[in-house]
Design an enzyme around this catalytic site. Structure first.
Site, PDB file in Angstrom:
ATOM      1  CG  ASP A  46      14.317  31.611  50.394  1.00 40.68           C
ATOM      2  OD1 ASP A  46      14.156  30.382  50.543  1.00 40.68           O
ATOM      3  OD2 ASP A  46      15.401  32.104  49.991  1.00 40.68           O
ATOM      4  CB  SER A  47      10.351  27.363  49.680  1.00 40.47           C
ATOM      5  OG  SER A  47       9.746  27.394  50.955  1.00 40.47           O
ATOM      6  CG  ASP A  85      14.653  31.051  54.556  1.00 44.34           C
ATOM      7  OD1 ASP A  85      15.822  31.075  54.978  1.00 44.34           O
ATOM      8  OD2 ASP A  85      14.278  30.318  53.614  1.00 44.34           O
ATOM      9  CE  LYS A 115      16.041  27.957  55.948  1.00 47.22           C
ATOM     10  NZ  LYS A 115      16.838  28.285  54.720  1.00 47.22           N
ATOM     11  CD  GLU A 180      17.201  22.179  50.201  1.00 42.68           C
ATOM     12  OE1 GLU A 180      17.159  23.191  50.921  1.00 42.68           O
ATOM     13  OE2 GLU A 180      16.533  22.068  49.149  1.00 42.68           O
TER      14      GLU A 180
END
Ligand code: KIV
Length: 262
Positions: A46-47, A85, A115, A180
């Site tokens: 989703d970045s 995602d 994810k 992360e």
């Protein structure tokens, strides 16, 4: 071509201590390039809300946008495992919505796994999805969908809580966990404690694998990059030069030449 990567392959790679190479992808051409180059896992992150859509965070990305991008990536990936995602609010509201939305990635977009962000707080979602036959990758530490709760994109240093989160998602059935923005020693301990693979981003080299955001590592966008990003290319520079050349040649009447003319 070597055989397609599955969630089982990733477990074997952890056991055999073979580093897992993950990369984000958001469209067909880059998915095909990364797949042919040999990347093991393509995450449709989703970045994309930031690096493709130009948003200030990932919070505005919708399920339909994720399905669209995941479908284009799945078309380009012959070998890599494609992971979709789950965007903000697609799994937080209820377990049934979480299963339905996760299932859309497999049913409509051709992903092989999903994810989601969160540790102990989302174990009921992870269990329900895996019970429904949907492989789930968890994501703990700096979880961008919680940027407002975390007070910014900050390194997460609570070692006990991070280990509890990692163990909780493993027990719930996650096949892997993204770590992360956490110090390398904490990531090393978590990696040793789990039987599922850890994939690090800003978590040091002791994880079972690494992931980077494609646009960051290829140097596509300008602007601030976090410390953990290594730029392996400068595609923006090369694109600017190519487009400037095209503009110049059109303005000078040099393009199209005879060889480009019927
Ligand atoms: O959205 C994303 O690209 C991610 C990776 C950075 C792990 O979550």
């Amino acid at each position: 071509m070597s055989r397609a990567v599955t969630v089982k392959t990733l477990m074997e790679m952890k056991r055999e201590k073979k580093p897992i190479v993950s990369l984000t992808a958001y469209d067909y051409p880059f998915a095909k390039i990364a797949d042919e180059a040999g990347v093991d896992v393509l995450l449709v992150g989703d970045s994309l809300g930031m690096v493709v859509q130009g948003g200030a965070s990932t919070l505005g990305v919708t399920m339909d946008e994720m399905i669209y991008h995941t479908r284009t990536v799945a078309r380009g990936a012959k070998r890599a495992l494609v992971v979709g995602d789950m965007p903000f609010l697609s799994y937080q509201v209820s377990i049934s919505e979480a299963i339905y939305n996760a299932g859309r990635f497999l049913k409509e977009a051709g992903a092989a796994a999903v994810k989601l962000e969160g540790g102990a707080a989302v174990v009921d979602r992870i269990k329900a999805m895996t019970d429904a036959g949907i492989p789930v990758q968890a994501h703990i530490g700096l979880t961008p969908q919680s940027v407002h709760q975390l007070g910014g994109y900050r390194v997460q240093r609570d070692a006990d809580r991070l280990l509890l989160d990692a163990e909780a998602v493993e027990s719930a059935g996650a096949f892997s966990v993204v770590l992360e923005g956490i110090p390398k020693d904490i990531a090393k301990n978590i990696t040793a404690a789990l039987s599922i693979p850890t994939i690090g981003i800003g978590a040091g080299r002791e994880c079972d694998g690494q992931i980077l955001v494609l646009h960051d590592m290829l140097g596509i966008n300008d602007g601030h990059l976090p410390k953990f990003v290594k730029q392996y290319g400068s595609l923006r520079k090369s694109a600017v030069e190519s487009i400037e050349n095209y503009i110049k040649e059109v303005r000078e009447g040099a393009f199209p030449g005879d060889e480009h003319t019927y």
